[in-house]
Structures are given as C-alpha cells and as structure tokens.
Design a protein around this motif. Structure first.
Motif, mmCIF file in Angstrom:
data_model
loop_
_atom_site.group_PDB
_atom_site.id
_atom_site.type_symbol
_atom_site.label_atom_id
_atom_site.label_comp_id
_atom_site.label_asym_id
_atom_site.label_seq_id
_atom_site.Cartn_x
_atom_site.Cartn_y
_atom_site.Cartn_z
ATOM 1 N N ASP A 150 0.829 -1.209 0.000
ATOM 2 C CA ASP A 150 0.000 0.000 0.000
ATOM 3 C C ASP A 150 0.861 1.256 0.000
ATOM 4 N N SER A 151 1.998 1.188 0.707
ATOM 5 C CA SER A 151 2.865 2.359 0.838
ATOM 6 C C SER A 151 3.496 2.761 -0.486
ATOM 7 N N VAL A 152 3.687 1.800 -1.376
ATOM 8 C CA VAL A 152 4.215 2.093 -2.708
ATOM 9 C C VAL A 152 3.079 2.402 -3.677
ATOM 10 N N GLU A 153 1.946 1.726 -3.494
ATOM 11 C CA GLU A 153 0.808 1.991 -4.378
ATOM 12 C C GLU A 153 0.391 3.457 -4.322
ATOM 13 N N ILE A 154 0.510 4.068 -3.144
ATOM 14 C CA ILE A 154 0.095 5.466 -3.045
ATOM 15 C C ILE A 154 1.027 6.382 -3.846
ATOM 16 N N LEU A 155 2.262 5.991 -4.043
ATOM 17 C CA LEU A 155 3.170 6.786 -4.870
ATOM 18 C C LEU A 155 2.732 6.739 -6.337
ATOM 19 N N HIS A 156 2.305 5.571 -6.790
ATOM 20 C CA HIS A 156 1.753 5.451 -8.146
ATOM 21 C C HIS A 156 0.448 6.246 -8.258
ATOM 22 N N TRP A 157 -0.365 6.201 -7.205
ATOM 23 C CA TRP A 157 -1.634 6.941 -7.179
ATOM 24 C C TRP A 157 -1.397 8.447 -7.268
ATOM 25 N N ILE A 158 -0.425 8.945 -6.513
ATOM 26 C CA ILE A 158 -0.092 10.371 -6.569
ATOM 27 C C ILE A 158 0.326 10.758 -7.989
ATOM 28 N N TYR A 172 6.078 17.752 -7.174
ATOM 29 C CA TYR A 172 6.455 16.338 -7.236
ATOM 30 C C TYR A 172 7.968 16.135 -7.294
ATOM 31 N N SER A 173 8.714 17.205 -7.491
ATOM 32 C CA SER A 173 10.171 17.075 -7.497
ATOM 33 C C SER A 173 10.751 17.142 -6.089
ATOM 34 N N ARG A 174 9.902 17.407 -5.079
ATOM 35 C CA ARG A 174 10.344 17.482 -3.675
ATOM 36 C C ARG A 174 9.401 16.656 -2.810
ATOM 37 N N VAL A 175 9.616 15.354 -2.803
ATOM 38 C CA VAL A 175 8.755 14.434 -2.072
ATOM 39 C C VAL A 175 9.555 13.780 -0.946
ATOM 40 N N TYR A 176 8.959 13.735 0.232
ATOM 41 C CA TYR A 176 9.585 13.109 1.389
ATOM 42 C C TYR A 176 8.639 12.049 1.947
ATOM 43 N N LEU A 177 9.194 10.906 2.345
ATOM 44 C CA LEU A 177 8.416 9.862 2.994
ATOM 45 C C LEU A 177 8.668 9.951 4.492
ATOM 46 N N MET A 178 7.590 10.024 5.259
ATOM 47 C CA MET A 178 7.705 10.187 6.714
ATOM 48 C C MET A 178 6.780 9.196 7.404
ATOM 49 N N GLY A 179 7.238 8.662 8.527
ATOM 50 C CA GLY A 179 6.384 7.789 9.313
ATOM 51 C C GLY A 179 6.815 7.758 10.760
ATOM 52 N N GLU A 180 5.876 7.399 11.633
ATOM 53 C CA GLU A 180 6.158 7.318 13.065
ATOM 54 C C GLU A 180 5.940 5.903 13.556
ATOM 55 N N SER A 181 6.877 5.377 14.330
ATOM 56 C CA SER A 181 6.818 4.034 14.900
ATOM 57 C C SER A 181 6.690 2.992 13.776
ATOM 58 N N ASN A 205 9.441 12.411 -7.305
ATOM 59 C CA ASN A 205 10.888 12.354 -7.089
ATOM 60 C C ASN A 205 11.179 12.469 -5.596
ATOM 61 N N ILE A 206 11.545 11.349 -4.996
ATOM 62 C CA ILE A 206 11.782 11.327 -3.550
ATOM 63 C C ILE A 206 13.127 11.960 -3.233
ATOM 64 N N LYS A 207 13.108 12.837 -2.242
ATOM 65 C CA LYS A 207 14.322 13.524 -1.810
ATOM 66 C C LYS A 207 14.846 13.014 -0.470
ATOM 67 N N GLY A 208 13.995 12.341 0.294
ATOM 68 C CA GLY A 208 14.480 11.870 1.576
ATOM 69 C C GLY A 208 13.437 11.133 2.384
ATOM 70 N N LEU A 209 13.890 10.546 3.504
ATOM 71 C CA LEU A 209 13.064 9.784 4.424
ATOM 72 C C LEU A 209 13.185 10.404 5.810
ATOM 73 N N ILE A 210 12.063 10.557 6.495
ATOM 74 C CA ILE A 210 12.043 11.094 7.857
ATOM 75 C C ILE A 210 11.402 10.040 8.743
#
Length: 338
Positions: A150-158, A172-181, A205-210
């Motif tokens: 699901d976490s990757v499917e939403i990137l295709h959906w976006i 879309y050239s500045r995308v960050y993936l963030m999650g808690e726990s 285009n993913i720029k980083g992970l938080i």
C-alpha cells in the motif's frame, strides 16, 4: 479537546498496563492479548476493544484548523484511502509533498485517528507542505507486506491523481516519505522499494526519508529493550506481540521486515546513496526501541548514506507526535530540508 481525549486514552492504557505488570516477575507470564486489550479470534483476526478518538476531515476555510483536509479513495478493493492536508493559504509556488504513514504497531490506529490527524494538520501548516496520510491495511488481517504494498501503491496513485490539491499545489520534485513508529518502518521500506523503481513513479521524485522512532526489532535483545522491558508506555511484551501479529507466518524476528541490519542491510541502499536522498532518524533514550534506531543510523552511515540521527535524552515512545514541543523538532528539520 481532541488532544485531551488522546491523553485520556493513553492514561487508561498506562493504568491497564500498570495493573497487569504489578506483582509479575516476568512479562512472559502475562497474556499479551490482555495487555493489548484485544481478542485473538480463531480465524486469525483480532477484535480491537479500544476505540481511539477519530477526527473528520474539513475543507471549511472558516474553521480554526491548522490546515484544510479531505479524504480520497486509493484502492476500493483494498479499502485503502488517503487524507490530504493543505495549508489554509497556499502560495502560488508549489509546495513540498510529504507522504505520511501512521504508527500503531501495524495493528492499530488509522489515518483518521485524532492523534495522527492533529500531527499531520500541524505538519502541513508548520512546514507549508502538502501532506498525504495513508490509510493502509492492518495486520493480522493483512500481514506484512500488505502495508508495504500500500505504501508504494500510493506513490503510483499520486503520480496519476487528478486531484487539484496535488496537481495545483504539490511539487512532485520534492517528495519526502515520513512515518512514526510502525509508520517509520513502513516509510523506510517504502523508500527501499521506491528506490528500485524510480523511473516507474516519475514525476514523483523522492528527496528523503524522515523516520520518527521507527519500529524495528531482532532476535537478540538490545540493552534498551532489556532496560525498558516493563516500561508502561511500551513494554517488551507489546512489541513482541505486535511482531507476532504482523510478520509473515513462519519467519523469525531477524526477517528483513523487522531487522533492517540483517545480511548487512538491503543492497538498494547503494541506490539511495547515489540518489543523494537525505535520511533523518528521530529517537530518545526513554524508548525501548532506541538501540534499534541507533543501529539503523550506524548501518546507513556505513553505506555512506546522507543520514542524521536526532536522539534526545529521556522521553518516551510516541513523544514526537504526542508532545507539541517535540513535534516542533520534526517540523524544524523538515523546514531545513526545503
């Protein structure tokens, strides 16, 4: 009022754990399902007895909310959806896009949970970003890798969405993936999977992970897990039970979904290094997971990934979402990335 409701729920859970932990010499003697306040059904599903407060989205600009929000369907066959947050007064310039994955040990909570709704609404406002919070499938009804899919499917959906909040306002050239726990675990794994298919999700285009106190584990206990075995906020029996309910049947705690350091880490980390993604890991000493988080930072440093570990003394698991002053540390880091 919504925050006080969440605090009340946490207080009730802490009291519940206190009563269970009292007069017990070892957490192994406790019923993990009683600790989690759920019923494990014969068909492998669970009945969740705790009902956590939820908040509806609001597109009304006259309401005193930090951000506007609305829900959109992702995959109706999977009952997945996304809550999108937009600052009240977005500029004509397109805004960074943050894809957020909520926590809950893979088995609890929702994108609509007040706890995470408030955080995402403030995140959009404080960082002047578009935030997309995913409602992914929960375990054990849908064991991992369902949430990762699901976490990757939403990137295709976006990528293909025609929603104006995304097409008009998200950069879309500045995308960050963030999650808690558990969401931090999902964000990390989504990053690994996305790095392997960057051409397929363009122009995203993913720029980083938080990663906020990401939920990882392993067969061998760490010092922080032993030290905080009976911590009321997150006792070891809780994390053990969450892994037992969420991992694929037949695998142990050193499976890659749980332990990112197994076999020296995923080979796709080399691509993340080459792409120049920035990775931030938040943690604190009062969280039994802190040693796992430090191990992840050490792994990424060893792969020459651009990573920073932001670790604080004291605290507890969940503090970066539940405490406004600690949430601000996350917001400040995001603002520094823009």
């Amino acid at each position: 009022m919504s925050m006080s409701l969440h605090i009340t729920a946490i207080a009730i859970l802490s009291l519940h754990l206190l009563l269970l932990l009292a007069n017990v010499n070892s957490s192994s003697s406790m019923d993990p399902y009683k600790v989690l306040n759920l019923i494990h059904n014969p068909n492998g599903t669970i009945t969740r007895l705790d009902k956590y407060p939820q908040s509806p989205p609001s597109q009304d600009p006259n309401l005193p909310t930090p951000s506007l929000s609305k829900d959109l369907t992702l995959n109706p066959s999977k009952h997945t959806w996304a809550r999108i947050y937009l600052p009240h007064k977005p500029t004509s310039k397109k805004l960074p896009l943050i894809v957020f994955y909520h926590g809950g040990g893979f088995i609890f909570y929702s994108a609509a949970s007040t706890y995470f709704h408030n955080f995402c609404s403030n995140l959009a406002n404080q960082t002047h970003s578009v935030v997309v919070s995913l409602e992914y499938r929960l375990a054990p009804e849908h064991r991992l890798p369902a949430a990762y899919e699901d976490s990757v499917e939403i990137l295709h959906w976006i990528k293909t969405s025609k929603d104006p909040w995304l097409t008009h306002h998200a950069d879309y050239s500045r995308v960050y993936l963030m999650g808690e726990s558990a969401g931090g675990n999902i964000a990390y794994t989504a990053g690994l999977r996305a790095a392997a298919i960057v051409d397929e999700i363009k122009p995203v285009n993913i720029k980083g992970l938080i990663l906020i106190q990401p939920f990882f584990g392993g067969n061998k206990r760490t010092a922080s897990e032993i030290r905080l075995e009976k911590d009321l906020n997150l006792p070891l029996i809780v994390t053990d039970s969450m892994w037992n309910l969420s991992l694929p049947l037949g695998v142990d705690r050193d499976y890659e979904y749980c332990n990112p350091t197994v076999n020296g880490g995923d080979k796709v980390l080399e691509k993340i290094r080459l792409f120049g993604w920035r990775v931030a890991v938040f943690g604190c000493d009062g969280d039994q997971l802190v040693d796992r988080q430090r191990e992840l930072v050490k792994l990424l440093e060893g792969k020459s990934v651009n990573v920073v570990g932001q670790f604080y003394s004291g605290g507890r698991h969940g503090i970066f979402v539940g405490d406004a002053s600690m949430s601000q540390k996350v917001f400040d880091l995001v603002n520094g990335l823009h």
